[in-house]
Design a protein around this motif. Structure first.
Motif, PDB file in Angstrom:
ATOM      1  N   ASN A  27       8.270   7.796  -8.341  1.00  0.00           N
ATOM      2  CA  ASN A  27       8.370   8.463  -7.043  1.00  0.00           C
ATOM      3  C   ASN A  27       7.883   9.904  -7.108  1.00  0.00           C
ATOM      4  O   ASN A  27       8.031  10.659  -6.142  1.00  0.00           O
ATOM      5  CB  ASN A  27       9.820   8.441  -6.545  1.00  0.00           C
ATOM      6  CG  ASN A  27      10.189   7.102  -5.915  1.00  0.00           C
ATOM      7  OD1 ASN A  27       9.387   6.516  -5.174  1.00  0.00           O
ATOM      8  ND2 ASN A  27      11.376   6.607  -6.221  1.00  0.00           N
ATOM      9  N   SER A  50       5.398  13.234  -7.251  1.00  0.00           N
ATOM     10  CA  SER A  50       4.204  13.636  -6.506  1.00  0.00           C
ATOM     11  C   SER A  50       2.962  13.422  -7.355  1.00  0.00           C
ATOM     12  O   SER A  50       2.990  13.562  -8.582  1.00  0.00           O
ATOM     13  CB  SER A  50       4.302  15.117  -6.117  1.00  0.00           C
ATOM     14  OG  SER A  50       5.402  15.337  -5.274  1.00  0.00           O
ATOM     15  N   HIS A  78       0.255   3.770  -3.156  1.00  0.00           N
ATOM     16  CA  HIS A  78       1.358   3.440  -2.238  1.00  0.00           C
ATOM     17  C   HIS A  78       1.568   1.927  -2.173  1.00  0.00           C
ATOM     18  O   HIS A  78       2.700   1.442  -2.213  1.00  0.00           O
ATOM     19  CB  HIS A  78       1.064   3.994  -0.843  1.00  0.00           C
ATOM     20  CG  HIS A  78       2.038   3.522   0.195  1.00  0.00           C
ATOM     21  ND1 HIS A  78       3.267   4.113   0.381  1.00  0.00           N
ATOM     22  CD2 HIS A  78       1.949   2.505   1.110  1.00  0.00           C
ATOM     23  CE1 HIS A  78       3.903   3.476   1.356  1.00  0.00           C
ATOM     24  NE2 HIS A  78       3.124   2.513   1.820  1.00  0.00           N
ATOM     25  N   ARG A  83       7.546   1.510  -2.405  1.00  0.00           N
ATOM     26  CA  ARG A  83       7.547   1.969  -1.017  1.00  0.00           C
ATOM     27  C   ARG A  83       6.516   1.228  -0.147  1.00  0.00           C
ATOM     28  O   ARG A  83       6.286   1.608   0.988  1.00  0.00           O
ATOM     29  CB  ARG A  83       7.234   3.472  -0.963  1.00  0.00           C
ATOM     30  CG  ARG A  83       8.269   4.341  -1.669  1.00  0.00           C
ATOM     31  CD  ARG A  83       7.816   5.790  -1.720  1.00  0.00           C
ATOM     32  NE  ARG A  83       8.810   6.658  -2.330  1.00  0.00           N
ATOM     33  CZ  ARG A  83       9.679   7.420  -1.641  1.00  0.00           C
ATOM     34  NH1 ARG A  83       9.643   7.423  -0.327  1.00  0.00           N
ATOM     35  NH2 ARG A  83      10.559   8.167  -2.268  1.00  0.00           N
ATOM     36  N   SER A 103       5.131   7.054   2.062  1.00  0.00           N
ATOM     37  CA  SER A 103       4.299   8.064   1.403  1.00  0.00           C
ATOM     38  C   SER A 103       3.534   8.874   2.442  1.00  0.00           C
ATOM     39  O   SER A 103       3.132   8.346   3.480  1.00  0.00           O
ATOM     40  CB  SER A 103       3.307   7.400   0.445  1.00  0.00           C
ATOM     41  OG  SER A 103       3.967   6.592  -0.508  1.00  0.00           O
ATOM     42  N   ARG A 106       7.361  10.403  -0.412  1.00  0.00           N
ATOM     43  CA  ARG A 106       6.597  10.708  -1.621  1.00  0.00           C
ATOM     44  C   ARG A 106       5.300  11.394  -1.215  1.00  0.00           C
ATOM     45  O   ARG A 106       4.583  10.916  -0.340  1.00  0.00           O
ATOM     46  CB  ARG A 106       6.284   9.428  -2.388  1.00  0.00           C
ATOM     47  CG  ARG A 106       5.534   9.735  -3.689  1.00  0.00           C
ATOM     48  CD  ARG A 106       5.055   8.476  -4.379  1.00  0.00           C
ATOM     49  NE  ARG A 106       4.606   8.760  -5.731  1.00  0.00           N
ATOM     50  CZ  ARG A 106       4.122   7.854  -6.561  1.00  0.00           C
ATOM     51  NH1 ARG A 106       4.006   6.592  -6.168  1.00  0.00           N
ATOM     52  NH2 ARG A 106       3.746   8.196  -7.777  1.00  0.00           N
TER      53      ARG A 106
END
Length: 657
Positions: A343, A345, A364, A369, A418, A458
């Motif tokens: 998760n 960056s 993504h 997610r 995201s 995210r």
């Protein structure tokens, strides 16, 4: 199951009544028989209408009367000359030549020929109704005339004391009439079903549909048109369109003979999109058809399409959309797949056109997610004040023109998913500070608002700039840089993976419509080149060139297309181009050593197919033949996607940091 056809028979005498009932039983027809003539047949016609009779059969003498008194189609029993000749001859033989023949309204065709055969000329009387018949008979009383006619004529004459001979119909003629009636009923049923289907289709159409004849008289007006114009069909059908629908301007199209499409007109207070097209038959305008749709409805549909076709949840791309066999791109994809499991960056670095958003969406789509929203924004494309409200949203009354109720920002919309911040290096420094706070505190405050909203998002950022240089120059916040640069992904430029160009071109051509196999082979073959051209526009520039080649080679044979493509490539790349051979006798496979046999076989099969397609210049049919598999099998395997595919890295990660 379709119901039996109901046929009604108006019989003028008892013999005909008995014959019809016998024939109905014999033929299996549903017959309703009523005995009567002229006025006395009216109750039977009323009974037929209440019982849903589809066709009425009656005699020639009764035919005109019945047609005048019912809307049900009428079939006349056909008569032949013998049907008239026989009773006239019998009457003359029995009683002498004083014979008078009675007919209702008109004398039958060809009667003069019957007179010639008879050898004498009977008196002919044509009556208009029952009272007229009685009057004519009363005048003949005492004249020793023999009366010849239909059943009703003979019954009336007998009451007045005349000797009579009756016109009788043959069984064959009655059968012919019944069969004709059945066929007519079946045709009417089919036409009625077509009419019902057409009406249902037109009434379910969301567009208002109006049609006219060649004079502009309205012949069709569906339910949607009722709503748009605020009128009932009874108010417009059969009326002049210039008077009934003046705002629609239908007659002008008929008059000019030219279609008018996509025009915006006003009907009342509403803006309506109108399409009006003349109906042309044998070079003559026979009418017009027009469609009308409120502009507001079109806008709502467009908004719905955008919501559904450009999804806010999930993503459009995955790692299978990233094409390439070179070590640089394969290692980059493998690293991106590893990043998908976290998760943290991600900061994506790469030149313009290398596919940074493609990687962002793929990360993504392979993450936990993936079922949540993927939102994206280009920080360089939006002015600072608008960028702030797009990212963080705004409250009602935050500024002039703010939407009533406010608007959620991308952080709120991306909750659970995201947020891709493209060209992050161009973000104004004041917004950078607010972005840093949202990333740290995981909460956002709308512009002009006081309420804090918790968000779980995210961050995936991307830039083509050197952020460390921007930090040194004071144009990018150092603390934000380190918040974003937890996981770094360097996308190799196309100049570092030129061997992937044919494969990339094949993928691009898959998205080009109307491309032939000959074009595909010529274009892909022309890109097996060695050149010092550095592709400053990267994959985006390659796509531009490939699409241009598709246009230039359209309609050409394979040799012609190859020549045109090669000339264009020389021109595009500056002429320093050397073509590579496509007649390789070996395939080179790159397989990882840390996978089981099933995975290795699957990856080997995929690489073999991809490389063979490339060696055949993108010609999948030829590739299928060389591999000895069916074309359908090859197409299916090309289309298969494996979401969690792990690609081999032969270079480690040192080359991409």
């Amino acid at each position: 199951m379709e119901s039996m056809i109901s046929i009604g028979v108006i019989s003028t005498h008892s013999d005909l009544t008995s014959m019809c009932r016998q024939l109905g039983d014999m033929l299996g027809y549903k017959l309703l028989v009523y005995e009567g003539a002229l006025d006395t047949s009216l109750p039977g016609l009323q009974h037929f209408e209440t019982k849903g009779v589809e066709v009425v059969v009656t005699t020639r003498g009764n035919n005109l009367f019945v047609k005048d008194h019912t809307k049900i189609p009428v079939i006349t029993v056909p008569e032949n000359k013998f049907d008239y000749f026989a009773p006239l001859a019998r009457a003359a033989k029995k009683y002498g030549p004083k014979v008078t023949a009675f007919f209702y309204r008109e004398q039958p065709n060809g009667f003069a020929e019957i007179i010639e055969i008879l050898g004498f000329e009977p008196n002919i009387k044509v009556f208009q109704d029952t009272s007229h018949l009685e009057s004519l008979l009363e005048r003949l009383q005492g004249s020793d005339q023999v009366i010849v006619g239909g059943g009703y004529v003979c019954q009336t004459a007998s009451v007045l004391g005349f000797m009579t001979e009756q016109f009788n119909l043959s069984k064959e003629s009655v059968v012919t009439a019944l069969e004709t009636a059945k066929e007519l009923a079946m045709v009417r049923r089919r036409e009625r079903q077509k009419s019902f289907r057409l009406k249902a289709i037109l009434d379910w159409a969301h567009e208002g549909i109006v049609a006219t004849d060649e004079n502009g008289m309205i012949t069709l007006f569906n339910k949607a048109a009722e709503k748009i114009f605020g009128l009932k069909p009874s108010e417009v059908l059969g009326r002049d369109s210039r008077k009934a629908l003046p705002d629609a301007e239908l007659y002008e199209v008929i008059k000019n003979g030219e279609a008018s499409t996509g025009q915006i007109i006003r009907i009342g207070n509403a803006a309506v999109a109108a399409n009006r097209v003349p109906i042309v038959n044998d070079n003559q305008i026979s009418g017009l058809v027009a469609t009308f749709q409120p502009v507001k409805a079109i806008q709502e549909i467009e908004e719905k399409i955008r919501r559904e076709l450009i999804p806010e949840k999930g993503n459009r791309y995955n790692f299978n959309d990233i094409k390439g066999h070179t070590r640089a791109i394969r290692a980059t994809v493998e690293l991106a797949i590893k990043y998908s499991d976290t998760n943290e960056s991600v900061l994506i670095l790469g030149q313009s056109g290398t596919g940074k958003e493609l990687f962002a969406q793929s990360i993504h789509g392979a993450s936990k997610r993936k079922s949540k929203p993927f939102m994206a924004i280009n920080c360089a494309a939006i002015p600072g004040n608008l960028l702030e409200s797009e990212l963080f949203g705004y409250s009602e009354g935050a500024f002039t023109g703010a939407r009533k109720g406010g608007k959620p920002g991308l952080f709120e919309l991306a909750h659970g998913g995201s947020l891709f911040l493209d060209e992050i290096g161009d973000m104004p420094t004041d917004i950078q500070a607010k972005l840093l706070r949202v990333i740290q505190e995981k909460e956002v405050r709308r512009v002009g608002g006081e309420k804090l909203v918790r968000v779980d998002v995210r961050i995936i950022a991307a830039t083509h700039q050197n952020l460390l240089e921007l930090v040194t120059a004071g144009k990018f916040r150092e603390d934000l840089f380190y918040r974003l640069d937890v996981l770094r992904l360097n996308i190799p430029p196309l100049a570092e993976r030129k061997e992937d160009i044919p494969l990339l071109a094949t993928g691009i051509l898959d998205r080009v419509s109307d491309i032939t196999a000959k074009q595909r082979k010529a274009i892909v073959g022309s890109l097996f080149i060695r050149s010092n051209y550095n592709w400053p526009g990267n994959v985006r520039e390659l796509e531009n060139i490939v699409r241009r080649l598709a246009v230039l080679t359209h309609g050409l044979s394979e040799p012609e297309a190859r020549g045109v493509a090669r000339q264009a490539i020389h021109r595009f790349l500056g002429g320093n181009v050397r073509y590579l051979p496509q007649n390789n006798t070996h395939l080179t496979l790159h397989l990882p050593v840390d996978q089981q046999m099933k995975q290795l076989v699957a990856k080997a099969e995929k690489e073999i197919i991809q490389q063979m397609v490339l060696l055949c210049g993108g010609d999948r049919r030829q590739a299928a033949r060389k591999l000895g598999i069916g074309r359908t099998t090859l197409w299916r395997k090309c289309a298969e996607e494996t979401e969690n595919e792990t690609l081999e890295s032969e270079t480690g990660f040192k080359d991409i940091f």
